[in-house]
Structure formats: structure tokens, C-alpha cells
Scaffold this motif. Structure first.
Motif, PDB file in Angstrom:
ATOM      1  N   GLU A 188       0.841  -1.192   0.000  1.00 23.37           N
ATOM      2  CA  GLU A 188       0.000   0.000   0.000  1.00 23.37           C
ATOM      3  C   GLU A 188       0.881   1.249   0.000  1.00 23.37           C
ATOM      4  OE1 GLU A 188      -2.595  -0.015   3.341  1.00 23.37           O
ATOM      5  OE2 GLU A 188      -3.140  -2.140   3.121  1.00 23.37           O
ATOM      6  N   ASN A 189       0.350   2.323  -0.558  1.00 24.23           N
ATOM      7  CA  ASN A 189       1.052   3.600  -0.499  1.00 24.23           C
ATOM      8  C   ASN A 189       0.816   4.260   0.858  1.00 24.23           C
ATOM      9  OD1 ASN A 189       2.123   3.531  -3.109  1.00 24.23           O
ATOM     10  ND2 ASN A 189       0.268   4.396  -4.004  1.00 24.23           N
ATOM     11  N   VAL A 190       1.846   4.872   1.413  1.00 24.44           N
ATOM     12  CA  VAL A 190       1.723   5.606   2.672  1.00 24.44           C
ATOM     13  C   VAL A 190       2.445   6.951   2.529  1.00 24.44           C
ATOM     14  CG1 VAL A 190       1.545   3.566   4.134  1.00 24.44           C
ATOM     15  CG2 VAL A 190       3.803   4.501   3.610  1.00 24.44           C
ATOM     16  N   ARG A 191       2.076   7.859   3.386  1.00 20.30           N
ATOM     17  CA  ARG A 191       2.681   9.189   3.366  1.00 20.30           C
ATOM     18  C   ARG A 191       3.710   9.292   4.482  1.00 20.30           C
ATOM     19  NH1 ARG A 191      -0.495  15.017   3.598  1.00 20.30           N
ATOM     20  NH2 ARG A 191       1.370  16.318   3.903  1.00 20.30           N
ATOM     21  N   VAL A 192       4.882   9.775   4.130  1.00 23.69           N
ATOM     22  CA  VAL A 192       5.937  10.038   5.103  1.00 23.69           C
ATOM     23  C   VAL A 192       6.314  11.501   4.965  1.00 23.69           C
ATOM     24  CG1 VAL A 192       8.262   9.474   5.876  1.00 23.69           C
ATOM     25  CG2 VAL A 192       6.779   7.666   5.008  1.00 23.69           C
TER      26      VAL A 192
END
Length: 335
Positions: A188-192
């Protein structure tokens, strides 16, 4: 300054005896599939486990037999035994003996198997066979051997070190050692911070209950780490020779083999030299080239002149005294 985004560890989102879900985040873009696929392959092929590898059933000489009074034929019983899952205590020996003795009619399940201390039958409800009639000598008696191993090993691939010592009539079973039944992963894509393209890896593991999911996950990560560590070692030469190198080496060995098997008469030496060699017990060229010049000069009536004559002949074959033929005579390696 730009730096790689790497996870600080993993999180066990769900953990049961035979199921676990692990989360690894954050990862750089593309790392999710790289890590997930690598761990999946290791989990399915390289995790240690235990399995039955052999069975000896009284009065059964081979696997294509029938047992009087038993509904199933021996091949079906063998298939059912392969499904019996065992767990060894860490302190238990790598090889264990189990026993089965049946005297009554009815269904027989894995719970009837007598296991030694330190060995647990994880699926005691597993069906083995049914006794429907009178048994020879009033019972069925079987001895089984279980071992630790890795992955899946066909019975015909067991080395002699495992097979030796088993009595006649032993039936060897394919080693279904791996405790891992299924592995699935998703990314999954995640925001950092401000970056929106980082990834989260979800890894799901199903086991047969002989080992916990977090145990096999830790073992797989360890193997992955060992592989990465080995890749840091710089070798001065290729770890394995190329096909062309192996072909040339094979041809060279065959050429030398053909030469050393020839009789010493084929060297066409002077009669005096040839007679001296024969009296000393030399038969083939191989007998000759394994001797050192010092050893040759100890032979009666053999001097420097004869030594020089033989050396000049051997030079035509790119050979000399004092050769080590052990590499040439050992079993051929596959090309």
C-alpha cells in the motif's frame, strides 16, 4: 539532503498459533514488492520443520501392498501419514522414533500414534485408515521415523547417510518439512512527511501449527539478512566456473585419463629403459608419472640418461614426473 527511507522494524498486527499478519513500513517506492516477494520465497522453500520420513509396517514388504482387515491399501495409508504434522521441542534430537499399535476395529487417527517425550502430534484428529475385519496376529504394528528438515525433499533424494541403518521393508516418505502452508503479501502507499510515494508491506503467513508465524517470520528475515551479508564479500574469482571453463577442464581430464591408461610400451622407449621399467613393476603411463625423479633414480639400473629420455617423451604430452592424478581420477562432475 536526500536519504533512503527505511523501516525501523516490523509490527505484528495479528498473531495466532497458525496465522500471523506483519506490517513493515515505511519503505521506498518499489521496495515493498522486492522485500515481500523475497520473504515469500524464503518462507515457502527454506524454513525448518519436521516430518515423518519412513515407516515400517509389520508383514508389509513394499508400499504396493494390502493389509488384511484394513479398508485402505498401503499407498493410501502412506498419503495419510504424510499429513501427520509433528512439532519437536527445541531440545529434542533431530531424529525421533514413533510407534503405532492397533488391535480393535474402527477408524484409526493420528492420536493413536505413540510419540516420545518432546514430540507433539499437532493434528491428532488426522484420519489414517479403518480396520474393518480380522487382523493377522490380531494387530497392526508400525514403526515410524521423523526428522527435522527444510522445505520439501522427495523420498528418492534422501542421501545414504539418512537411508543407511533402516531394515528391509522400510517405506520412505516424501519429506514435507516446511511448516508454512501459505504466504500472501500486499503493498500500500503511505505518506511520510511530505512524500506521498512511500510504501507499506503487509505480509500474511499461514502455518500448519507446528511452528508459530512469528518464529518462521524471524527465521525468514534471518536468512534474508545472511544473504545480504554474503553479498558484501568480494571474491577474487567467480564462485562457480563458467560452462566453457568446466568444458575445457572436462576435456583436459579426459585427455589425461586416456594417456595414463596406456601401457608404457606406447612411449616407444629404448629397449634397455623399457626392460628396466617392466622389471620395476611399471605397467601403465599412469604408474610412471606419479613417481618423482628422486624415486625413479632409486630403481636398479635406472640412471640420469633413462630419466632424461622418459622426460623428453612425456613433454610431448604436456606431462612430467611427480603428477597428482587424484583430481583426474575422481568422479566426473556434470557439465
Amino acid at each position: 539532503m536526500f536519504e533512503l527511507v527505511l523501516p525501523v522494524g516490523f509490527h505484528a498486527e495479528r498473531l495466532e498459533r497458525s496465522y500471523g499478519k506483519f506490517v513493515i513500513s515505511p519503505l521506498e517506492r518499489g521496495y515493498g514488492d522486492t522485500v515481500g516477494n523475497s520473504l515469500r520465497r524464503i518462507l515457502l522453500s527454506s524454513i525448518k520443520g519436521t516430518a515423518l520420513i519412513a515407516v515400517r509396517i509389520k508383514d508389509v514388504l513394499h508400499e504396493f501392498s494390502t493389509i488384511p482387515g484394513v479398508l485402505e491399501e498401503v499407498p493410501i495409508i502412506i498419503l495419510n501419514l504424510k499429513r501427520v504434522r509433528l512439532a519437536f521441542d527445541p531440545q529434542a534430537d533431530d531424529r525421533q522414533e514413533l510407534y503405532l499399535r492397533v488391535r480393535e476395529k474402527g477408524e484409526v487417527r493420528a492420536s493413536a500414534i505413540e510419540a516420545p517425550p518432546g514430540v507433539e502430534i499437532v493434528n491428532p484428529e488426522e484420519y489414517l485408515f479403518s480396520v474393518t475385519g480380522d487382523l493377522k496376529d490380531g494387530e497392526i504394528y508400525a514403526e515410524m521415523t521423523a526428522m527435522r528438515g527444510i522445505g520439501f525433499v522427495p523420498a528418492e533424494s534422501y542421501p545414504d547417510s539418512i537411508r543407511e541403518g533402516f531394515p528391509a521393508g522400510t517405506i520412505f516418505l516424501d519429506g514435507l518439512f516446511s511448516p508454512v502452508k501459505r504466504v500472501n503479501y500486499s503493498v500500500e502507499n503511505v505518506r511520510v512527511k511530505a512524500a506521498m510515494d512511500k510504501e507499506k508491506l503487509n505480509l500474511e503467513i499461514w502455518t500448519d501449527g507446528t511452528r508459530k508465524p512469528d518464529e518462521v517470520f524471524a527465521e525468514a528475515v534471518g536468512i534474508f539478512g545472511q544473504l545480504a551479508e554474503r553479498l558484501r564479500v568480494k571474491l577474487e574469482a567467480p564462485p562457480l566456473p563458467s560452462y566453457e571453463e568446466r568444458r575445457l577442464r572436462f576435456e583436459q581430464r579426459q585427455r589425461i585419463k586416456a594417456i595414463i591408461s596406456q601401457p608404457i610400451e606406447s612411449l616407444e622407449l629404448q629397449k634397455r629403459t623399457l626392460t628396466c621399467l617392466k622389471e620395476a613393476g611399471f605397467v601403465t603411463i599412469g604408474d610412471l608419472v606419479t613417481k618423482t625423479p628422486k624415486e625413479m633414480l632409486k630403481i636398479k639400473n635406472f640412471g640420469e640418461k633413462s630419466l632424461k629420455e622418459i622426460r623428453e617423451v612425456l613433454e610431448k604430452f604436456d606431462m612430467d614426473f611427480g603428477m597428482d592424478l587424484s583430481e583426474v581420477l575422481k568422479e566426473e562432475e556434470e557439465l
